[in-house]
Scaffold this active site. Structure first.
Site, PDB file in Angstrom:
ATOM      1  CB  SER A   1     -15.813   2.804  -8.628  1.00 35.42           C
ATOM      2  OG  SER A   1     -15.816   3.913  -7.578  1.00 35.42           O
ATOM      3  CB  SER A   2     -12.204   5.838 -10.462  1.00 37.85           C
ATOM      4  OG  SER A   2     -11.153   5.166  -9.293  1.00 37.85           O
TER       5      SER A   2
ATOM      6  CD  GLU B   1      -3.198  -0.685  -0.138  1.00 39.27           C
ATOM      7  OE1 GLU B   1      -3.440  -0.376  -1.200  1.00 39.27           O
ATOM      8  OE2 GLU B   1      -3.572  -1.534   0.371  1.00 39.27           O
TER       9      GLU B   1
ATOM     10  N   GLY C   1     -16.715   4.150  -3.515  1.00 37.92           N
ATOM     11  CA  GLY C   1     -16.413   4.876  -2.155  1.00 37.92           C
ATOM     12  C   GLY C   1     -16.444   3.601  -1.114  1.00 37.92           C
TER      13      GLY C   1
ATOM     14  N   GLY D   1     -13.419   2.287  -1.889  1.00 38.84           N
ATOM     15  CA  GLY D   1     -11.499   1.377  -1.556  1.00 38.84           C
ATOM     16  C   GLY D   1     -11.454   0.851  -2.811  1.00 38.84           C
TER      17      GLY D   1
ATOM     18  CD  GLU E   1      -7.951   7.356 -10.426  1.00 53.58           C
ATOM     19  OE1 GLU E   1      -8.248   6.357 -10.837  1.00 53.58           O
ATOM     20  OE2 GLU E   1      -8.726   8.236  -9.328  1.00 53.58           O
TER      21      GLU E   1
ATOM     22  CB  THR F   1       4.810  -0.058  -1.962  1.00 51.03           C
ATOM     23  OG1 THR F   1       3.322  -0.336  -2.580  1.00 51.03           O
ATOM     24  CG2 THR F   1       4.996  -0.131  -1.359  1.00 51.03           C
TER      25      THR F   1
ATOM     26  CG  ASP G   1      -6.275   2.152  -7.478  1.00 51.01           C
ATOM     27  OD1 ASP G   1      -5.825   0.618  -7.270  1.00 51.01           O
ATOM     28  OD2 ASP G   1      -6.543   2.754  -7.724  1.00 51.01           O
TER      29      ASP G   1
HETATM   30  C1  GLA Z   1      -5.321   4.928  -3.952  1.00 51.56           C
HETATM   31  C2  GLA Z   1      -4.573   4.953  -5.225  1.00 51.56           C
HETATM   32  C3  GLA Z   1      -3.341   3.827  -5.946  1.00 51.56           C
HETATM   33  C4  GLA Z   1      -2.493   3.668  -4.661  1.00 51.56           C
HETATM   34  C5  GLA Z   1      -3.270   2.695  -2.964  1.00 51.56           C
HETATM   35  C6  GLA Z   1      -2.389   3.360  -2.040  1.00 51.56           C
HETATM   36  O1  GLA Z   1      -5.822   3.035  -4.422  1.00 51.56           O
HETATM   37  O2  GLA Z   1      -4.834   4.880  -6.607  1.00 51.56           O
HETATM   38  O3  GLA Z   1      -2.889   4.051  -6.514  1.00 51.56           O
HETATM   39  O4  GLA Z   1      -1.629   4.443  -4.634  1.00 51.56           O
HETATM   40  O5  GLA Z   1      -4.091   3.765  -3.038  1.00 51.56           O
HETATM   41  O6  GLA Z   1      -1.981   1.589  -2.202  1.00 51.56           O
END
Ligand code: GLA
Length: 399
Positions: free
Chosen positions: A144-145, A35, A139, A141, A177, A37, A189
């Site tokens: 969805s985007s 996360e 929303g 996490g 994004e 990273t 993502d």
């Molecule tokens: C969001 C961001 C990702 C990543 C995470 C954290 O999801 O869109 O690029 O940085 O947070 O790991």
């Protein structure tokens, strides 16, 4: 077609009076580990989930791009040649002008970035209608985007014959994004959504952008991933996410490396001397998290999924104490899931709300859900939304 795919096709018909030429879809994602990273050029290990966004599309002759979605049934229409002006020039330059609703900036930003990446003359590209429908929880996490970006880029690549690779598609999603929507995120993502495979995670080196599928074996081993959506809202275009990113950049500069990826746990003693306390903790999270991703990949390969619980928990503790992006609801979810016998649990995604995931034996999912729900009630939090997800396939054409 699934109900959501039909919804996209119906919406397309409502908009244009005819059937779509194609329907494409892309999934949301959960991150197993790794996360914050990604923008530090490190390692991530996300997987695509079975909740998807569908894009029903068809060409039009007049050079216009029109988008409509089940989030907002008012269509947004722009001339393709106007996209650069809408988003402030070419990718690499400015950020979203705010003149279209945020949801529309995702598909329009993808079109803009896809055409810039292809280098084609904008005026030669046929217009397009795009109708979006999604069952990815918003929303929570779960990206969805990225699902909107993935479905849109898959459909446009097909209709416009752009010849994009999966990596191109992920990069285009990220440009949309970052620059069309204005959220300073990494590429995790989009890569997860585009490249997902059944019962596998995508191991991504965010510096070289090399990817490898890593077998998770959850289905085979009778394990489930329980998502505990705290319903605490988060947004990555504002606030804490950008601050964390700035701290990481400061830490890298002060340690004299291009990115935190270049530090290992062996550098942490020196980091403690060089950095202020807060920056040190941020750096410590990134450096240890990169190592945990590598260890998770090795552990999955050598011992299988039941052996990764300790790494998941250590990741959560690092985010809670060092990176400080957890919230009490996420900590409660993780603690309660572990008390119920989960193999491992951690918050997933950018933090400041959203969801935790717990790796649970199939026959204990209901018990874990009940124990988590009770813990939320005891703490006086609103009830969480809990559901299981299975590692699933990435972008594809549905019709
Ligand atoms: C969001 C961001 C990702 C990543 C995470 C954290 O999801 O869109 O690029 O940085 O947070 O790991």
């Amino acid at each position: 077609m699934t109900p959501t795919a039909s919804e996209a096709a119906d919406l397309f018909r409502e908009l244009t009076g005819s059937a779509p030429e194609r329907v494409w879809s892309a999934p949301g994602r959960a991150n197993l580990i790794g996360e914050h990273t990604d923008y530090n050029e490190g390692f991530v290990l996300p997987f695509a989930i079975e909740y998807r966004t569908f894009a029903a599309v068809g060409r039009r002759a007049d050079g216009m791009i029109r988008v409509v979605s089940t989030f907002d049934r008012t269509p947004v229409e722009v001339a393709i040649v106007e996209l650069p002006a809408l988003f402030g020039g070419s990718p690499g330059e400015a950020v979203h002008s705010g003149s279209v609703p945020e949801w529309a900036a995702y598909p329009l930003g993808v079109a803009w970035a896809a055409l810039a990446a292809d280098g084609s003359a904008l005026a030669k590209i046929p217009g397009v209608d795009i109708a979006l429908a999604s069952d990815v929880p918003i929303g929570a996490g779960l990206s969805s985007s990225a699902a909107i970006e993935g479905a849109t880029v898959g459909a446009l690549d097909d209709l416009w014959e752009l010849g994009l690779t999966q990596l191109d598609m992920a990069k285009i999603g990220r440009i949309a994004e970052n620059q069309a929507v204005g959220a300073p995120t990494g590429i995790m993502d989009q890569a997860a959504s585009i490249m997902g495979q059944n019962d596998a995670a995508t191991f991504l080196d965010c510096r070289t952008l090399e990817t490898q599928p890593v077998d998770l074996g959850f289905a085979r081993e009778g394990l489930r991933v329980l998502v505990i959506d705290t319903r605490v809202s988060h947004s990555h275009s504002t606030g804490g996410y950008g601050e964390r990113r700035a701290s990481c950049e400061l830490g890298a500069r002060q340690m004299g490396v291009p990115a935190l990826r270049d530090l290992t746990t062996g550098d942490l003693d020196r980091a403690r001397q060089v950095l202020d306390g807060v920056t040190f903790r941020r750096v410590a999270h990134i450096v240890t998290e990169n190592q945990r991703v590598l260890d998770t990949v090795d552990t999955l390969r050598a011992e299988g999924p039941r052996a990764i619980g300790g790494l998941l928990v250590a990741s959560h503790v690092s985010m809670r104490d060092d990176f400080e992006i957890s919230v009490p609801e996420l900590d409660t979810a993780v603690t309660a899931a572990l008390e119920s016998g989960a193999i491992g649990a951690r918050m997933t995604g950018g933090g400041f709300g959203g969801s935790a995931i717990a790796l649970v034996e199939r026959n204990r999912v209901d018990e874990t859900k009940a124990i988590v729900a009770e813990a939320f009630e005891r703490a006086g939090f609103g009830a969480p939304h809990q559901f299981t997800v299975a590692p699933s396939h990435g972008v594809l054409r549905d019709a």
